[in-house]
Design an enzyme around this catalytic site. Structure first.
Site, PDB file in Angstrom:
ATOM      1  N   SER A   1       8.580  -5.398   9.536  1.00  0.00           N
ATOM      2  CA  SER A   1       9.202  -4.167  10.027  1.00  0.00           C
ATOM      3  C   SER A   1      10.522  -4.454  10.709  1.00  0.00           C
ATOM      4  O   SER A   1      11.308  -3.543  10.938  1.00  0.00           O
ATOM      5  CB  SER A   1       8.296  -3.498  11.062  1.00  0.00           C
ATOM      6  OG  SER A   1       7.018  -3.308  10.542  1.00  0.00           O
TER       7      SER A   1
ATOM      8  N   HIS B   1       9.408  -3.080   2.335  1.00  0.00           N
ATOM      9  CA  HIS B   1       8.865  -2.485   3.554  1.00  0.00           C
ATOM     10  C   HIS B   1       8.123  -1.188   3.231  1.00  0.00           C
ATOM     11  O   HIS B   1       8.742  -0.139   3.026  1.00  0.00           O
ATOM     12  CB  HIS B   1      10.014  -2.241   4.552  1.00  0.00           C
ATOM     13  CG  HIS B   1       9.554  -1.759   5.883  1.00  0.00           C
ATOM     14  ND1 HIS B   1      10.229  -0.825   6.614  1.00  0.00           N
ATOM     15  CD2 HIS B   1       8.448  -2.078   6.610  1.00  0.00           C
ATOM     16  CE1 HIS B   1       9.575  -0.593   7.739  1.00  0.00           C
ATOM     17  NE2 HIS B   1       8.496  -1.341   7.755  1.00  0.00           N
TER      18      HIS B   1
ATOM     19  N   GLU C   1      11.145   0.840   1.661  1.00  0.00           N
ATOM     20  CA  GLU C   1      12.514   0.382   1.915  1.00  0.00           C
ATOM     21  C   GLU C   1      12.645  -0.995   1.265  1.00  0.00           C
ATOM     22  O   GLU C   1      11.917  -1.919   1.641  1.00  0.00           O
ATOM     23  CB  GLU C   1      12.776   0.235   3.417  1.00  0.00           C
ATOM     24  CG  GLU C   1      13.185   1.501   4.116  1.00  0.00           C
ATOM     25  CD  GLU C   1      13.437   1.269   5.624  1.00  0.00           C
ATOM     26  OE1 GLU C   1      14.301   1.953   6.169  1.00  0.00           O
ATOM     27  OE2 GLU C   1      12.750   0.441   6.244  1.00  0.00           O
TER      28      GLU C   1
ATOM     29  N   ASN D   1      12.868   2.636  10.805  1.00  0.00           N
ATOM     30  CA  ASN D   1      12.355   2.226  12.120  1.00  0.00           C
ATOM     31  C   ASN D   1      13.423   2.245  13.201  1.00  0.00           C
ATOM     32  O   ASN D   1      13.122   2.453  14.372  1.00  0.00           O
ATOM     33  CB  ASN D   1      11.727   0.838  12.045  1.00  0.00           C
ATOM     34  CG  ASN D   1      10.326   0.902  11.465  1.00  0.00           C
ATOM     35  OD1 ASN D   1       9.745   1.979  11.383  1.00  0.00           O
ATOM     36  ND2 ASN D   1       9.794  -0.218  11.057  1.00  0.00           N
TER      37      ASN D   1
HETATM   38  N1  LIG Z   1       1.264  -1.189  10.885  1.00  0.00           N
HETATM   39  C1  LIG Z   1       2.317  -0.545  10.410  1.00  0.00           C
HETATM   40  O1  LIG Z   1       2.465   0.670  10.586  1.00  0.00           O
HETATM   41  C2  LIG Z   1       3.350  -1.293   9.621  1.00  0.00           C
HETATM   42  C3  LIG Z   1       4.246  -0.576   8.813  1.00  0.00           C
HETATM   43  C4  LIG Z   1       5.179  -1.280   8.044  1.00  0.00           C
HETATM   44  C5  LIG Z   1       5.220  -2.663   8.100  1.00  0.00           C
HETATM   45  N2  LIG Z   1       4.362  -3.335   8.911  1.00  0.00           N
HETATM   46  C6  LIG Z   1       4.443  -4.809   8.925  1.00  0.00           C
HETATM   47  O2  LIG Z   1       3.420  -5.310   8.102  1.00  0.00           O
HETATM   48  C7  LIG Z   1       2.995  -6.590   8.616  1.00  0.00           C
HETATM   49  C8  LIG Z   1       1.497  -6.545   8.865  1.00  0.00           C
HETATM   50  O3  LIG Z   1       1.214  -5.547   9.814  1.00  0.00           O
HETATM   51  P1  LIG Z   1      -0.251  -4.905   9.947  1.00  0.00           P
HETATM   52  O4  LIG Z   1      -0.073  -3.645  10.694  1.00  0.00           O
HETATM   53  O5  LIG Z   1      -0.945  -4.909   8.622  1.00  0.00           O
HETATM   54  O6  LIG Z   1      -0.942  -5.986  10.911  1.00  0.00           O
HETATM   55  P2  LIG Z   1      -2.501  -6.260  11.095  1.00  0.00           P
HETATM   56  O7  LIG Z   1      -2.633  -6.879  12.431  1.00  0.00           O
HETATM   57  O8  LIG Z   1      -3.326  -5.077  10.742  1.00  0.00           O
HETATM   58  O9  LIG Z   1      -2.810  -7.375   9.961  1.00  0.00           O
HETATM   59  C9  LIG Z   1      -2.198  -8.652   9.944  1.00  0.00           C
HETATM   60  C10 LIG Z   1      -3.119  -9.587   9.182  1.00  0.00           C
HETATM   61  O10 LIG Z   1      -2.423 -10.844   8.998  1.00  0.00           O
HETATM   62  C11 LIG Z   1      -3.392 -11.856   9.083  1.00  0.00           C
HETATM   63  N3  LIG Z   1      -2.760 -13.152   9.303  1.00  0.00           N
HETATM   64  C12 LIG Z   1      -2.261 -13.677  10.461  1.00  0.00           C
HETATM   65  N4  LIG Z   1      -1.788 -14.909  10.245  1.00  0.00           N
HETATM   66  C13 LIG Z   1      -2.001 -15.185   8.933  1.00  0.00           C
HETATM   67  C14 LIG Z   1      -1.751 -16.318   8.114  1.00  0.00           C
HETATM   68  N5  LIG Z   1      -1.201 -17.439   8.602  1.00  0.00           N
HETATM   69  N6  LIG Z   1      -2.098 -16.271   6.799  1.00  0.00           N
HETATM   70  C15 LIG Z   1      -2.677 -15.148   6.289  1.00  0.00           C
HETATM   71  N7  LIG Z   1      -2.930 -14.040   7.022  1.00  0.00           N
HETATM   72  C16 LIG Z   1      -2.608 -14.072   8.320  1.00  0.00           C
HETATM   73  C17 LIG Z   1      -4.287 -11.415  10.232  1.00  0.00           C
HETATM   74  O11 LIG Z   1      -5.522 -12.098  10.223  1.00  0.00           O
HETATM   75  C18 LIG Z   1      -4.415  -9.915   9.942  1.00  0.00           C
HETATM   76  O12 LIG Z   1      -5.525  -9.633   9.108  1.00  0.00           O
HETATM   77  C19 LIG Z   1       3.832  -6.850   9.871  1.00  0.00           C
HETATM   78  O13 LIG Z   1       4.950  -7.626   9.513  1.00  0.00           O
HETATM   79  C20 LIG Z   1       4.249  -5.450  10.287  1.00  0.00           C
HETATM   80  O14 LIG Z   1       5.442  -5.432  11.016  1.00  0.00           O
HETATM   81  C21 LIG Z   1       3.407  -2.693   9.660  1.00  0.00           C
END
Ligand SMILES: NC(=O)c1ccc[n+]([C@@H]2O[C@H](COP(=O)([O-])OP(=O)(O)OC[C@H]3O[C@@H](n4cnc5c(N)ncnc54)[C@H](O)[C@@H]3O)[C@@H](O)[C@H]2O)c1
Length: 282
Positions: free
Chosen positions: A119, A140, A152, A190
């Site tokens: 993000s 994204h 995005e 964002n």
């Molecule tokens: N939540 C949102 O609204 C949103 C929206 C757009 C983008 N994002 C981006 O997406 C990404 C994930 O966010 P999320 O909300 O799904 O987080 P989340 O916490 O729900 O999930 C993250 C996952 O990554 C796993 N993880 C951590 N280290 C790891 C590794 N070394 N190898 C493999 N897996 C690993 C964790 O165990 C977890 O299951 C982030 O970069 C976030 O900024 C999130």
């Protein structure tokens, strides 16, 4: 290069959503996380969402089973070798993402694309961590991935036109509308949206309005479909804080400073829906 197999690193909120739209579009998904429990949790989310579609008559039970069969689960990055594209959707943390990319780089096919769903981290910076930065790009997605129409596509300075075009075609195949943006802090959506959510935490701390009043205010006064605090709970307060911190660090402009109450809530483990408690309880 038509994409047939998508590797996904991180089976959390976003990774499971990406797996769902990929398999619903007839592609194969390889879902990797640090533990079997985390991968299983991601697949369970997909199964539950597809069950809902079946119940509503929007998907047949056979198609649901076929979609779930197209997901390969693993805790080893080795499973990502056959992927045409690997989308990194792990926890929002620069050091972690660089570490993952360095592990992944020697494993993927030489013509594979690596994308990040970050993000806020600079795509140019992440691209510099791998051996073919021209084949690195930001993809994204928005939360919830199966519902939100936008992707995005974020170009780093090194991203090639060929990489961009493949990812644009893939976004369309996944049923998304893409906008292409330059890598800059917060990208487009964002950078505009998150300061508003952050501001809602200042208002919560400083005004008499309680969370439902703040959320109703923005829903009824601005025609937003969801209030800022409910949206923060959906996004994850930890994710919101991390993105605000990055935008603040990059621009060094105090207008992006994270709200102290948001920091307190994250310190307390109130991450939002995913932890059962955020601004609201679930
Ligand atoms: N939540 C949102 O609204 C949103 C929206 C757009 C983008 N994002 C981006 O997406 C990404 C994930 O966010 P999320 O909300 O799904 O987080 P989340 O916490 O729900 O999930 C993250 C996952 O990554 C796993 N993880 C951590 N280290 C790891 C590794 N070394 N190898 C493999 N897996 C690993 C964790 O165990 C977890 O299951 C982030 O970069 C976030 O900024 C999130």
């Amino acid at each position: 290069m038509p994409v047939r197999t998508i590797g996904i690193i991180g089976a959390g909120t976003m990774g499971s959503g990406i797996a769902q739209v990929a398999t619903a579009a007839g592609l194969n998904a390889v879902l990797v996380d640090v533990s079997e429990a985390a991968v299983d949790k991601g697949v369970a989310i997909v199964a539950r969402n597809l069950d809902r579609l079946v119940a509503k008559g929007k998907m047949s039970a056979t198609d649901k089973d076929a979609a779930l069969d197209r997901i390969t689960r693993s805790t080893a990055y080795d499973a990502l070798r056959p992927a045409d594209i690997v989308i990194e959707a792990a926890t929002e943390n620069l050091e972690l993402k660089v570490k993952i990319l360095k592990q992944l780089d020697p494993l993927v096919r030489p013509d594979a694309i690596i994308a990040s769903n970050t993000s806020s981290v600079s795509i140019t910076k992440l691209a510099a961590a791998i051996s073919h930065p021209d084949r690195f790009i930001g993809m994204h997605f928005f939360n919830p991935v199966p519902v939100m129409a936008l992707v995005e596509i974020v170009r780093g300075l090194q991203t090639s036109d060929a990489t961009h075009d493949i990812v644009e075609a893939l976004s369309e195949k996944l049923g998304k509308t893409a906008i292409t943006v330059k890598s800059s802090p917060g990208f487009v959506v964002n950078r505009i949206l998150l300061p508003m959510l952050n501001e809602a935490f200042f208002v919560l701390a400083e005004s008499d309005a309680d969370p439902p009043a703040i959320d109703d205010g923005m829903k009824l006064g601005c025609n937003h479909p969801i209030g800022p605090l409910a949206l923060a709970d959906l996004i994850g307060l930890d994710v919101l804080l991390s993105v605000m911190q990055t935008i603040h660090d990059e621009f060094r402009d105090s207008k992006y400073r994270p709200a102290p109450l948001l920091k307190e809530m994250v310190a307390a483990g109130y991450f939002g829906r995913k932890s059962g408690r955020g601004v609201y309880r679930y």
